[in-house]
Design a protein around this motif. Structure first.
Motif, PDB file in Angstrom:
ATOM      1  N   ARG B 593      -4.828  48.814 -33.866  1.00 18.22           N
ATOM      2  CA  ARG B 593      -3.402  49.061 -34.044  1.00 18.22           C
ATOM      3  C   ARG B 593      -3.149  50.522 -33.724  1.00 18.22           C
ATOM      4  O   ARG B 593      -4.073  51.358 -33.792  1.00 18.22           O
ATOM      5  N   LEU B 594      -1.936  50.812 -33.370  1.00 15.49           N
ATOM      6  CA  LEU B 594      -1.623  52.138 -32.873  1.00 15.49           C
ATOM      7  C   LEU B 594      -1.740  53.161 -33.984  1.00 15.49           C
ATOM      8  O   LEU B 594      -2.392  54.191 -33.841  1.00 15.49           O
ATOM      9  N   ILE B 608      -5.703  68.144 -32.533  1.00 16.15           N
ATOM     10  CA  ILE B 608      -6.479  68.204 -31.289  1.00 16.15           C
ATOM     11  C   ILE B 608      -6.085  69.434 -30.485  1.00 16.15           C
ATOM     12  O   ILE B 608      -6.941  70.124 -29.916  1.00 16.15           O
ATOM     13  N   GLY B 692     -18.223  62.731 -28.114  1.00 17.33           N
ATOM     14  CA  GLY B 692     -16.979  62.287 -28.742  1.00 17.33           C
ATOM     15  C   GLY B 692     -16.685  60.836 -28.398  1.00 17.33           C
ATOM     16  O   GLY B 692     -16.387  60.010 -29.281  1.00 17.33           O
TER      17      GLY B 692
ATOM     18  N   ILE C  17      -6.116  53.297 -33.789  1.00 20.30           N
ATOM     19  CA  ILE C  17      -6.551  53.968 -32.560  1.00 20.30           C
ATOM     20  C   ILE C  17      -6.171  55.442 -32.560  1.00 20.30           C
ATOM     21  O   ILE C  17      -6.869  56.283 -31.997  1.00 20.30           O
ATOM     22  N   THR C  18      -5.079  55.760 -33.232  1.00 16.83           N
ATOM     23  CA  THR C  18      -4.693  57.167 -33.311  1.00 16.83           C
ATOM     24  C   THR C  18      -5.778  57.983 -34.001  1.00 16.83           C
ATOM     25  O   THR C  18      -6.208  59.034 -33.507  1.00 16.83           O
ATOM     26  N   LEU C  19      -6.206  57.446 -35.155  1.00 15.11           N
ATOM     27  CA  LEU C  19      -7.250  58.173 -35.878  1.00 15.11           C
ATOM     28  C   LEU C  19      -8.550  58.228 -35.067  1.00 15.11           C
ATOM     29  O   LEU C  19      -9.239  59.254 -35.053  1.00 15.11           O
ATOM     30  N   VAL C  20      -8.843  57.126 -34.376  1.00 11.04           N
ATOM     31  CA  VAL C  20     -10.062  57.138 -33.552  1.00 11.04           C
ATOM     32  C   VAL C  20      -9.972  58.246 -32.510  1.00 11.04           C
ATOM     33  O   VAL C  20     -10.939  58.996 -32.285  1.00 11.04           O
ATOM     34  N   LEU C  21      -8.807  58.387 -31.916  1.00 15.16           N
ATOM     35  CA  LEU C  21      -8.666  59.433 -30.897  1.00 15.16           C
ATOM     36  C   LEU C  21      -8.812  60.827 -31.521  1.00 15.16           C
ATOM     37  O   LEU C  21      -9.397  61.730 -30.909  1.00 15.16           O
ATOM     38  N   VAL C  22      -8.307  60.988 -32.734  1.00 12.39           N
ATOM     39  CA  VAL C  22      -8.488  62.271 -33.407  1.00 12.39           C
ATOM     40  C   VAL C  22      -9.977  62.540 -33.605  1.00 12.39           C
ATOM     41  O   VAL C  22     -10.473  63.648 -33.354  1.00 12.39           O
ATOM     42  N   VAL C  24     -12.456  61.357 -31.833  1.00 12.41           N
ATOM     43  CA  VAL C  24     -13.063  61.660 -30.533  1.00 12.41           C
ATOM     44  C   VAL C  24     -12.781  63.113 -30.157  1.00 12.41           C
ATOM     45  O   VAL C  24     -13.696  63.857 -29.760  1.00 12.41           O
TER      46      VAL C  24
END
Lengths: 556, 965, 159
Positions: B593-594, B608, B692, C17-22, C24
Motif C-alpha cells: 500500500r502506498l 531522504i 539499500g 511502500i513509502t516507509l520501505v522507500l525511506v 532504502v
C-alpha cells in the motif's frame, strides 16, 4: 534439592557476572574487593554451568520463561546439551583468563605497564562481557540473542581499546565498525524474520519457518548467516580479525580469540540446525569453509608476528567448524561442536602463552625473539604442546577434533566434501609449518643470532618503507592524506633491553592450567565425544528443543 | 601391553627429574624400561609363534573408532624386539656419549624415552587410528631430537624438513586410514581378516597409506630428510634412523601387503620406488666424506630395498623382508654407534682426516667389521642370509610371473644386484674411511673410549654374526607372518647355505662388482661427478616450500588489504550477493500500500533529502545536523505510526546525540579532511544503492511471507492482567521482555565505562572537582552566583540569562524525569525516557556553568551510579526467587501511604528505577568525558602553550587544580 | 492517525511502500557514508543506517494504528512488540554514538585526523608481494642441510 527448580539456574550465568560488575563498579577503589567479586562471580558460573551440563544430559533441555509469562509471550532461556557445554567451556576459560589478568595486574602493580591495563575498568567490563557470552548461549529468542551479542560486543569495544594507545585505537576502530555493521545486518535479519513469521522465539520460529515459502525462508537464512558469519570471521568477511585482535592486552586477546568468534559459530549452529534443517546451502558453506581454512592459513604463513600468526590460524580453523556445520549430518555437527570446544581452549591457551612470551622476550615479533627454550623451559613446553595441539598432532584434542570432521566429510563423500577434506589436511600441515617456524625462530634460535638478523632487517625495512610509500603515492593508489602507519612498528626497531623478566607465578599458573584443561580433553575424549554426538542428535532432531520450550497448544 | 606403554610414559615424565639428580647415570636406569619390554617379548615369544596372540582392549573414544587396541602378531613381535632391544642398548650407550654437565639432558632423556614408548605402541596397536597416533608421535618427538642442538640454523632447518615431510606423509595416510575406517573398519585384525573390495575409494586409500609409509621410510622422493636428520646426536641416528622410526614405513607396507599387494599402483610404489631408492641411496653414499652421512645414505638405500621386498607380496618375500628388517636394524645401529665412538675419540667424522684407527680401536673396529660385512651381505653374517632370501624371492617371482609379469621380476633382480654392488662399495668405503691407515694422512690422535661406551656396539656387532650363524633357527619364529601372504609357495627356511643357486651367484657378482668399484674409487668418483644429480628431493622440497610461502604472501596481500572501507565493502557485497540476490531471484513481491497516512510521505521525503545532503556537505556540524534531522523525522514517523513511547525516546536520544556530537567534535577541524566527491565516491554510492535496494527487497519479500498472526496479538490482554500496566510497550520493556532490557542496560554500563576510559585513558574517571568560592579564581565573582560553577568560566562565555534559566529549569526537568519514570507503566514514558531527561538536565547545567557546575549538580561518581543502577536492576530480577517466584516475575502490591492514599505499586517499577539510574549514570559519564574531560585537555594544552618558554612542568598539577581542599 | 479500521496484528502484511522507500534511502546513504575514511562520517553513516532499520521495524509491524495502551481497541492498535525491539535498538544506538565519538576524538587526538588509517602490518605484506619477496620469517637459506653437516657437528655437545 527438593522442589528447587533447575531452570531457575538458567539466568544465573548472566546475572552473577552482572551482579559482580555492579559490585566491581561500586568497589572500584579497591582492587582487592574487585578481584574477590570477579573471581566469585565467575567461579559461581562454572558451578552453575557444570550443573546444567549434568542436568541437560540427564533430563533434556532446561527451559525458563522469564517473568513467568505465558508461552510464547515472554523471553525464554534454554539450555540444551550444546548450550550447556558451551557455557561450561566458556566459563572455565573466562575464569582462568581472569586469574591470568589478575596475575598480570599483581605483577605490574608498581610498574609503568599497570597504567596500560587499568583494572578498575577491566573487572566490570570483563564481567559484563562474560554475561553477554552466557546470554548468547542461553538465548531462546532471536532478538535476545542480538542483545546478548550487543552486551559482549560493547564490552569488547572497551577492552580492545583499553589504554587508548595508537595501535589499539587503530585496531579497535576496525573491530568496532565492522561489529557495528554486523549488528545492523543482524537487526535487518531479525526484522525480516519478524515480518515473515510474527515471532522471534526460536522454538516458535522453528515451527513457523517450516511453513514459509522456500524462497522467503532462504532469504531469512542468508540474512542471519551473513550476520553471524561476520562475527565468526568466515571468509570473505574475516579480514578484520587479524587486523584487530593482536593489539589488545594479552588476556583480552586470549578471551576474544577463544570465545568471541565461537559465539558466532554457536549462533550459526543453533540457527542452521533449529530453523533451517533442510539447508540448501551445503555447497555454499563448504566453499566458505574451504576458503576460510586455506586463505586463513596462508595468512598465518606470511606473517612475522606471533599474535598475528595466531590470529590467522584462528580464522583458518573457523573453517573447520563451518565445514562440520555445512555437512548437515549428525557426525558433521558433532564434529563441529567438538572442534569448537577444542578450539576455544587451545586458542586461549596459545594467546596466554603469547602474553608470557611478550613478558619474557619484550615483544611478540619473531624478528626480535630468540632463545626462549633456554630462557624458560616450562614456557617452551607449554608452547610446544599447545602448538602441536592446534596443528592437530595426536594425541591431543586438535587431532581428535580433526578426525571427527574428516570422518564426517568422508562419510558424506561428495566430490566437494573430498576437496574440503583435502583442504583441511593441507591446512593442518600449514598450521604445523607456521607454528614450527615460530618454535624454530623464537624458541630454538639463539638470541644472539636473532639480534643479528633483526639488525639487518631493520636497515632493509627502513629503506623499503620509504620507497613503498613513495611508490604508492606516485602510482596514485593511495589518496594523499591517507595515513599509513609505516613508522617501524614491528620487528624493525630493536628492543633496547630484552633482559628476561621473571614470569609471575599466577600468570604462569593460569596459563599452565589452561593448557592442562586442553590436554585433559584427550583423557575425557570418549565421554566428551559421546556428549557431542548426543548434542548433535538433539540438534538434528529438533524435537527435544521445540517440545521442551513450547507446550502443545502453542506450537503453531 | 598398555602397561608397557604406561611404563614408558611414566619414565618419560620422570626423566627430567632423574636427569637432574643422577645426570648421565639416569640412562642405565631408563634403559631398563625398553629392556623390560624386550624381556616381556621374549616371554611371550612361543605364544606368538603358536598363534596365541596376546590382545588387549581399552576404550578411549569409541564414537570415533579410536580405542587402545593392542595385538601382538609375528610382524609386530619382530619389529618390537628390534625396537626395544636396540632402544635399551642405545640408552645404555648414551651414558657415555653425553657429558655429565650437559644442560640438555633433562630434555633428551624425556623425549628419547617417550619416543621409545611411541615406537613400541606403533607396532603393538591393532587400531589404525592409534597407529597414526603413535606414528605422528614418533614424528614430533624425532623433530625435537633432530633439533637437539638448535644453535645451528642448519639443524633447525633439517628438523623442520623432517617434520614437514613425514607429517605430510602422515596426513595423507590419515586420510587413507579414515577412508577405510569410515567404509569398513579401523581394526587392523578385522581388516586383515576381511579385506574390503578394491573399489576406487579403497585404492585411493591404499595409495595414501603408501605415501605415508614411503615418507616415513625415506623413499624417493622423500628420501632427503633422512640425511638431513643426521643433525641429531648419534644415538638418535642409531635408534630412530636405523632401527626404529624408519622401520615404521616398512612395518606398514608389510602389514598391508597380505591384503593390498594386489591393488593397482601398489607394486609401482613399493617395488618401483623402493629399488630406485636403493640405487639412488647407494650412489649418493659413495659421494660422502662424513661417515655418518655415508651411513645415512646407506640407510636410505637399504630402506628402499626392504620396502621393495616387503611390498612384493609373496610368502618368500615376506620371510625375507622380516629377516632384512632384523639384519638391517642390527648392523646399522652398530655402525652408527661406532661412528659416535669414533667421533668422540677422534673429534672428526671426515674420512679424509681419519687414519689408523682400526688397530688402535679394536673394540670398535671389530664389531664395525662384523656389521660392515653383514651390510655388504657377506657370509656368514645375518645380512647375507637375508639378502640371499630376498634375491631368492625375486628370482622366484621372475620364474613364476606372479604376482606380476616376469619381465619386471628380472628388472627388479637387476636393480637389486646393482644396488647391492653399490652397497658393497660404500661398505668398503666406510670401513676403509673410518679405520684404514691412509697414506699421507697422519694417524688421527684419539682419546681412548670408556669400556662401557663400546659395550653396546660390541653386543650389536656380535649380534650380526650370531643372527647369521643361527639363521636356521630363525625361520620358525618368522614363518607365521610369511604364510599370511596369499601368493607364492611356502618359503624355504632361512639358511646360510642353500647350495649353489642363482641368488648366490648374483650375490657373488654384486660382491665382486662392489669391491671393484671401491678399488677404482677415484675413477668412479670422477664419473659420478659428471652425472647430474638424478633426484634432488631437497631442492624440490625447498622449491615447494618457497612456492607455498610466495603464494601465501601474494594471497594475503590480496585478501588482507588492511583498509577498513574495503573490509566493510566485502561484507556488504556478500550481503547484497547472498540475501539480497536471493530475495530478488527467489522471492515474490507482495501487494503493497502506498501509505497509512500521506504525512508519512512528506516526512519521508524530507528525511531522504536531509540524508542526501549529508553526502555532499563538507562541514562536520552541518552533517551532524542533517543526520539529526533524519532522526527527528524517524520520531515523526513513530508518532504517525502510533508509537508514542518510541517517539518520546527517539526525540530525547536525538537531542542527547546532537549535544554529544557537538561536545565531541568541537576540537576537530570544522571540515572533513577530504571532499566528499573523492575518487572513490562512485563505488561507494553504487554499493550504498545496492545495499539499500537489497534491504528494501528483503523487507518486501519477507513481509509477503507472513501467514500467521504475530505473537504479540495476546499482549494487550496479558499486559494488564499479568503485567499490571496499561502502557503495553512499557510492560513489554520492563516485564514481558525485561530480560532484553537488562541486557540493554548492561550495554549502557559497558559503553559508559568505555567512553570514560577513552577520554581519561588511565583510570575510569577522575576526581570530582567541585568549585568552592575560596579555591577558585573569581575573575568575575561580581556577576552574581546563580550558578556556583559559572564563576569559573571565562567572562565572555558566561550568559546570565542562561544561568538563570538553567537554575529554574533544572529542577523542573528532574521532576519531569521522575514523573516519566513513575508514570511510565501506564502512560508514555518509563525509565529510559526519564533517565534521558534527567541526563539532559545535567547537560544543561554543564553547558550553562561549565565543568565545575556539573560536579555541583551531580556530586557523585558516574561509575557508582551506574553500578548502583545495575545492582538495583539485577537485584529486582533476582528478588522474586526469594518469594518462590520466577526470575523477573512481577507482582502488584497495594497499600496505603500518607498522603497519597491507596498506592498501586508494581514491582517492575524497581527494575525501571535501576534502568533510570543507569541511564543517568551513563549520561553523566558522557558529559564528564566528552564535556569536562575534553575541557580539561583544552585547558591543559593552553596552559602548556603559555608555559612553552618556561621549564616544562608536568600537567599533573593541572589535573588536581580543582580538587577538594 | 486516520486509519483505524484494520489491525496491526494481521496474518498477512501489506507493506507500506513509502516507509520501505525511506528505509532504502536511509540505508543507501548511510552505507555510502560508512564506506568513507573519516570515522565521523562512518559514524554518521551508521546512525543513518540505524534510523533506516528503525523505520524497517515499522514496516514489519504492519499498519499504523492507535498507540498500544490498554483501553484502546486491540483491533485498532499498532503492534507493540516491534516497538519494544526498536526502543532497545534506539538506546543501544545512543551508546554507539557516545562510544564512537569518544573513539573518534581519541583517534583525532592521536593522529591529528579522524581518518581511519590502513593497517601497517598488512602494508608490509603488500610490499613483499609487490617485490616478489618471500615472507619475513621464511628461511631463505639455499644451503643443503647435509653438505654443511660437518660444520654443524662441530658445535654438537659431546661428552
Amino acid at each position: 534439592m527438593g522442589d528447587f527448580a533447575v531452570p531457575n539456574l538458567l539466568p544465573l550465568p548472566v546475572l552473577l557476572p552482572l551482579l559482580g560488575a555492579a559490585l566491581a563498579l561500586a568497589f572500584r577503589r579497591s582492587d582487592r574487593l574487585q578481584r574477590i567479586v570477579s573471581i566469585a562471580a565467575l567461579a559461581g558460573v562454572v558451578v552453575v554451568a557444570a550443573v546444567l551440563v549434568w542436568q541437560t544430559d540427564a533430563s533434556g533441555p532446561q527451559v525458563l520463561w522469564l517473568g513467568a509469562w505465558q508461552e510464547p509471550l515472554g523471553i525464554s532461556l534454554v539450555a540444551d546439551r550444546l548450550s550447556a557445554l558451551m557455557l561450561l567451556v566458556s566459563s572455565v576459560v573466562t575464569l582462568l583468563v581472569l586469574l591470568f589478568a589478575i596475575g598480570q595486574g599483581h605483577a605490574d602493580s608498581d610498574d609503568e605497564v599497570a597504567r596500560e591495563t587499568p583494572l578498575s575498568i577491566f573487572h566490570p567490563t570483563y564481567l559484563v562481557l562474560t554475561a553477554g557470552v552466557a546470554n548468547a548461549f542461553l538465548a531462546g529468542d532471536l532478538f535476545n540473542l542480538f542483545v546478548g551479542f550487543e552486551i559482549l560486543l560493547f564490552s569488547s569495544y572497551v577492552l580492545i581499546t583499553l589504554g587508548g594507545s595508537a595501535s589499539r585505537i587503530h585496531a579497535g576502530t576496525t573491530y568496532v565498525v565492522v561489529s557495528l555493521l554486523s549488528s545492523a545486518l543482524f537487526l535487518i535479519g531479525i526484522a525480516a524474520t519478524y515480518a515473515a513469521t510474527g515471532t522471534v522465539n526460536l522454538a516458535q520460529l522453528a515451527i513457523r519457518i517450516g511453513g514459509l515459502d522456500s524462497g522467503v525462508a532462504l532469504v531469512l537464512q542468508l540474512c542471519l548467516l551473513t550476520a553471524f558469519a561476520i562475527k565468526a570471521a568466515v571468509f570473505p568477511m574475516s579480514a578484520w580479525l587479524p587486523d584487530s585482535y593482536p593489539t589488545a592486552p594479552a588476556p583480552v586477546t586470549a578471551v576474544f580469540a577463544g570465545l568471541l568468534t565461537k559465539v558466532g559459530v554457536y549462533a550459526i549452529i543453533r540457527t542452521q540446525t533449529l530453523l533451517f534443517p533442510e539447508s540448501p546451502l551445503t555447497d555454499l558453506l563448504l566453499w566458505a569453509a574451504l576458503l576460510t581454512m586455506v586463505i586463513g592459513i596462508l595468512g598465518a604463513v606470511s606473517q612475522s608476528g606471533l599474535k598475528r600468526i595466531l590470529s590467522f590460524t584462528l580464522v583458518s580453523h573457523i573453517g573447520y567448524m563451518i565445514f562440520g556445520i555445512a555437512l548437515s549430518t549428525q557426525a558433521g555437527t558433532a564434529g563441529a561442536i567438538f572442534y569448537v570446544v577444542h578450539h576455544i581452549i587451545i586458542q586461549t591457551s596459545l594467546f596466554l602463552i603469547t602474553g608470557l612470551v611478550e613478558r619474557i622476550g619484550g615483544s611478540t615479533s619473531l624478528h626480535r625473539l630468540g632463545g626462549l627454550a633456554m630462557a624458560s623451559p616450562l614456557l617452551a613446553t607449554l608452547f610446544f604442546v599447545s602448538a602441536m595441539n592446534l596443528s592437530g598432532v595426536p594425541p591431543f584434542s586438535g587431532f581428535l577434533a580433526k578426525i571427527g570432521l574428516v570422518d564426517a566429510g568422508i562419510a558424506v563423500g561428495t566430490p566437494l566434501a573430498w576437496v574440503v577434506v583435502a583442504g583441511g589436511i593441507v591446512t593442518s600441515l600449514l598450521t604445523l609449518y607456521a607454528l614450527s617456524k615460530v618454535w624454530s625462530q623464537a624458541f630454538w634460535r639463539p638470541l644472539a643470532e636473532a639480534r643479528q638478523v633483526a639488525e639487518l632487517a631493520a636497515e632493509e625495512a627502513a629503506d623499503e618503507a620509504e620507497q613503498f610509500e613513495q611508490a604508492e603515492l606516485d602510482a596514485g593508489r593511495r589518496p594523499r592524506g591517507t595515513t599509513t602507519i609505516t613508522a617501524a612498528p614491528t620487528g624493525v626497531a630493536l628492543a633496547v633491553d630484552t633482559s628476561p623478566r621473571a614470569l609471575p607465578r599466577m600468570m604462569l599458573g593460569a596459563t599452565a592450567a589452561m593448557t592442562a584443561v586442553g590436554l585433559s580433553i584427550t583423557l575425557v575424549a570418549g565421554p566428551l565425544h559421546a556428549f557431542t554426538e548426543r548434542a548433535a542428535a538433539d540438534l538434528r532432531q529438533r524435537d527435544p528443543y521445540v517440545t521442551s520450550v513450547l507446550p502443545e497448544q502453542v506450537r503453531r | 601391553m598398555a602397561q608397557l606403554l604406561l611404563l614408558h610414559l611414566i619414565a618419560a615424565a620422570l626423566a627430567p627429574w632423574l636427569a637432574k639428580t643422577l645426570r648421565t647415570k639416569a640412562f642405565p636406569l631408563l634403559a631398563l624400561v625398553p629392556a623390560t619390554a624386550f624381556a616381556w617379548l621374549l616371554v611371550v615369544a612361543t605364544d606368538v609363534r603358536d598363534g596365541n596372540l596376546p590382545t588387549q582392549r581399552i576404550p578411549w573414544v569409541p564414537g570415533l573408532g579410536l580405542d587402545l587396541d593392542f595385538r601382538l602378531t609375528t610382524l609386530s613381535w619382530v619389529v618390537a624386539l628390534l625396537v626395544t632391544g636396540v632402544g635399551a642398548l642405545v640408552l645404555l650407550y648414551c651414558t657415555w656419549y653425553f657429558r655429565d654437565d650437559d644442560p640438555t639432558l633433562w630434555r633428551f632423556t624425556s623425549v628419547f624415552t617417550a619416543f621409545a614408548g611411541a615406537m613400541l605402541g606403533l607396532v603393538l596397536t591393532d587400531n589404525f587410528l592409534m597407529l597414526y597416533v603413535f606414528w605422528e608421535l614418533t614424528t614430533v618427538l624425532s623433530y625435537l631430537l633432530i633439533g637437539h642442538n638448535p644453535g645451528s640454523s642448519t639443524n633447525r632447518r633439517a628438523a623442520m624438513q623432517a617434520l614437514l615431510v613425514t607429517t605430510f606423509g602422515g596426513l595423507a595416510m590419515l586420510v587413507g586410514i579414515i577412508a577405510i575406517g569410515v567404509h569398513h573398519t579401523y581394526s587392523i585384525s578385522a581388516l586383515l581378516a576381511d579385506p574390503p573390495p578394491l573399489d576406487a575409494v579403497t585404492v585411493a586409500a591404499v595409495v595414501l597409506l603408501l605415501v605415508g609409509a614411503l615418507s616415513k621410510s625415506a623413499l624417493v622422493p622423500f628420501h632427503f630428510w633422512l640425511p638431513g636428520a643426521m643433525a641429531a646426536p648419534t644415538p638418535v641416528s642409531a635408534y630412530l634412523h636405523a632401527a626404529a622410526m624408519v622401520k615404521a614405513g616398512i612395518y606398514l607396507v608389510a602389514l598391508l601387503a597380505p591384503v593390498f599387494a594386489g591393488a593397482p599402483a601398489w607394486h609401482a610404489l613399493t617395488l618401483g620406488l623402493g629399488l630406485l631408492t636403493m640405487i639412488v641411496g647407494g650412489w649418493r653414499a659413495l659421494r660422502q666424506h662424513d661417515i655418518k652421512l655415508l651411513l645415512a645414505y646407506g640407510t636410505v638405500s637399504q630402506l628402499g630395498f626392504i620396502v621393495a621386498i616387503a611390498g612384493l607380496g609373496t610368502k618368500t618375500a615376506a620371510l625375507a623382508a622380516l629377516a632384512l628388517v632384523l639384519a638391517h636394524g642390527l648392523f646399522k645401529s652398530t655402525l652408527f654407534l661406532v661412528v659416535g665412538v669414533v667421533d668422540h675419540a677422534a673429534g672428526t667424522r671426515d674420512l679424509r682426516r681419519l687414519s689408523g684407527l682400526g688397530r688402535r680401536m679394536l673394540p670398535v673396529s671389530v664389531p664395525a667389521a662384523f656389521a660392515g660385512l653383514s651390510m655388504a651381505g657377506v657370509i656368514p653374517m645375518a645380512g647375507f642370509v637375508s639378502k640371499e632370501s630376498a634375491l631368492e624371492s625375486l628370482w622366484e617371482e621372475a620364474q613364476e610371473a606372479a604376482p606380476f609379469p616376469s619381465i619386471y621380476g628380472y628388472l627388479a633382480l637387476a636393480a637389486v644386484v646393482v644396488g647391492s654392488a653399490l652397497t658393497v662399495a660404500y661398505t668398503c668405503r666406510f670401513l676403509w674411511g673410518a679405520f684404514a691407515t691412509k697414506p699421507g694422512v697422519p694417524p688421527t690422535p684419539i682419546t681412548v673410549p670408556h669400556p662401557g661406551f663400546v659395550l653396546s656396539p660390541l653386543l650389536l656387532g656380535v649380534g650380526c654374526l650370531a643372527l647369521g650363524l643361527l639363521a636356521p633357527f630363525e625361520s620358525p619364529w618368522l614363518m607365521p607372518y610369511a604364510v599370511t601372504l596369499p601368493t607364492g609357495a611356502s618359503p624355504e627356511p632361512l639358511a646360510l647355505w642353500h647350495g649353489v643357486t642363482v641368488p648366490l651367484l648374483l650375490s657373488l657378482v654384486s660382491l665382486g662388482v662392489g669391491v671393484a668399484l671401491f678399488a677404482q674409487r677415484e675413477a668412479f668418483a670422477r664419473a659420478q661427478a659428471r652425472v647430474p644429480a638424478l633426484v634432488d628431493g631437497e631442492r624440490g622440497f625447498a622449491r615447494t616450500l618457497r612456492a607455498v610461502d610466495r603464494g601465501a604472501v601474494e594471497t594475503t596481500a590480496v585478501t588482507q588489504r588492511g583498509s577498513l572501507p574495503i573490509y566493510l565493502a566485502s561484507i556488504l557485497l556478500v550481503f547484497v550477493a547472498l540475501p539480497g540476490m536471493a530475495a530478488v531471484t527467489q522471492g515474490r513481491l507482495p501487494e503493497v500500500r502506498l501509505w497509512d497516512n500521506p504525512a508519512q510521505a512528506v516526512v519521508g521525503a524530507l528525511m531522504i533529502a536531509a540524508a542526501v545532503l549529508v553526502l555532499v556537505t563538507r562541514r562536520r556540524l552541518t552533517a551532524v545536523m542533517l543526520v539529526g534531522a533524519t532522526g527527528y523525522g524517524v520520531a515523526m514517523l513513530f508518532v504517525l505510526h502510533g508509537a508514542p513511547d518510541l517517539a518520546i525516546t527517539q526525540m530525547l536520544v536525538e537531542t542527547v546525540s546532537l549535544v554529544v556530537f557537538v561536545l565531541a567534535l568541537r576540537r576537530m577541524p570544522t571540515k572533513f579532511t577530504r571532499h566528499p566527491d573523492s575518487p572513490s565516491r562512485t563505488w561507494r554510492l553504487g554499493l550504498g544503492a545496492a545495499v539499500g535496494a537489497a534491504v528494501g527487497v528483503i523487507a518486501l519479500v519477507a513481509s509477503g511471507g507472513r501467514t500467521t498472526t504475530p505473537v504479540s496479538v495476546d499482549f494487550p490482554t496479558e499486559a494488564y492482567t499479568f503485567g499490571h500496566g496499561k502502557n503495553i510497550v512499557n510492560v513489554t520493556l520492563v516485564d514481558i521482555r525485561a530480560w532484553d532490557t537488562l541486557g540493554e542496560v548492561s550495554v549502557l554500563v559497558a559503553a559508559a565505562t568505555g567512553i570514560a576510559s577513552l577520554i581519561f585513558v588511565r583510570t575510569r574517571n577522575t576526581r570530582l572537582s567541585r568549585a568552592t568560592a575560596k579555591a577558585l579564581p573569581s575573575s568575575n565573582a561580581a556577576r552574581g552566583t546563580w550558578l556556583l560553577g559559572g564563576r569559573t568560566m571565562r567572562k565572555e562565555k558566561r550568559s546570565v540569562i542562561f544561568e538563570v534559566v538553567t537554575r529554574l529549569v533544572f529542577h523542573i526537568m528532574l521532576a519531569a524525569s521522575l514523573y516519566l519514570l513513575f508514570a511510565g507503566h501506564n502512560q508514555p514514558g518509563g525509565g529510559f525516557a526519564g533517565g534521558l531527561v534527567a541526563g539532559l538536565a545535567l547537560v544543561v547545567r554543564y553547558l550553562a556553568g561549565g565543568r565545575y557546575e556539573l560536579d555541583e549538580a551531580a556530586p557523585f561518581d558516574a561509575g557508582l551510579l551506574v553500578g548502583l543502577g545495575l545492582l538495583v536492576a539485577v537485584g529486582s530480577a533476582l528478588a522474586p526467587l526469594a518469594f518462590g517466584g520466577t526470575i523477573l516475575e512481577t507482582t502488584a502490591v497495594d497499600f496505603t501511604l500518607w498522603p497519597w492514599g491507596e498506592v498501586h505499586l508494581v514491582t517492575s517499577l524497581v527494575f525501571d528505577i535501576g534502568v533510570y539510574l543507569i541511564v543517568v549514570g551513563m549520561m553523566l559519564d558522557i558529559v564528564r568525558s566528552l564535556g569536562t574531560g575534553i575541557d580539561r585537555q583544552i585547558a591543559e594544552e593552553q596552559e602548556q602553550d603559555e608555559q612553552q618558554q618556561e621549564t616544562e612542568d608536568e600537567p599533573e598539577e593541572l589535573q588536581t587544580e580543582g580538587a577538594r581542599p | 492517525m486516520t486509519t483505524l479500521a484494520p489491525t496491526g496484528f494481521e496474518s498477512t502484511l501489506t507493506p507500506n511502500i513509502t516507509l520501505v522507500l525511506v528505509v532504502v534511502g536511509l540505508v543507501a546513504v548511510g552505507t555510502a557514508l560508512a564506506l568513507d575514511r573519516s570515522l565521523v562520517r562512518v559514524l554518521l553513516g551508521m546512525v543513518l543506517i540505524g534510523n533506516g532499520v528503525a523505520v524497517l521495524y515499522l514496516v514489519v509491524s504492519g499498519r499504523a494504528g492507535r498507540a498500544p495502551f490498554v483501553g484502546e481497541d486491540p483491533a485498532a492498535m499498532s503492534d507493540p512488540l516491534p516497538q519494544a525491539m526498536v526502543l532497545t535498538a534506539i538506546v543501544i544506538s545512543l551508546a554507539t554514538i557516545g562510544f564512537l565519538l569518544a573513539l573518534s576524538y581519541r583517534l583525532w587526538q592521536i593522529s591529528g585526523t579522524d581518518d581511519v588509517p590502513d593497517d601497517a602490518e598488512d602494508a608490509r605484506i603488500q610490499r613483499l608481494a609487490r617485490d616478489d619477496e618471500t615472507s619475513e620469517t621464511y628461511d631463505r637459506s639455499e644451503e643443503s642441510t647435509t653438505t654443511s653437516d660437518e660444520r654443524a657437528e662441530a658445535g654438537e655437545s659431546r661428552g
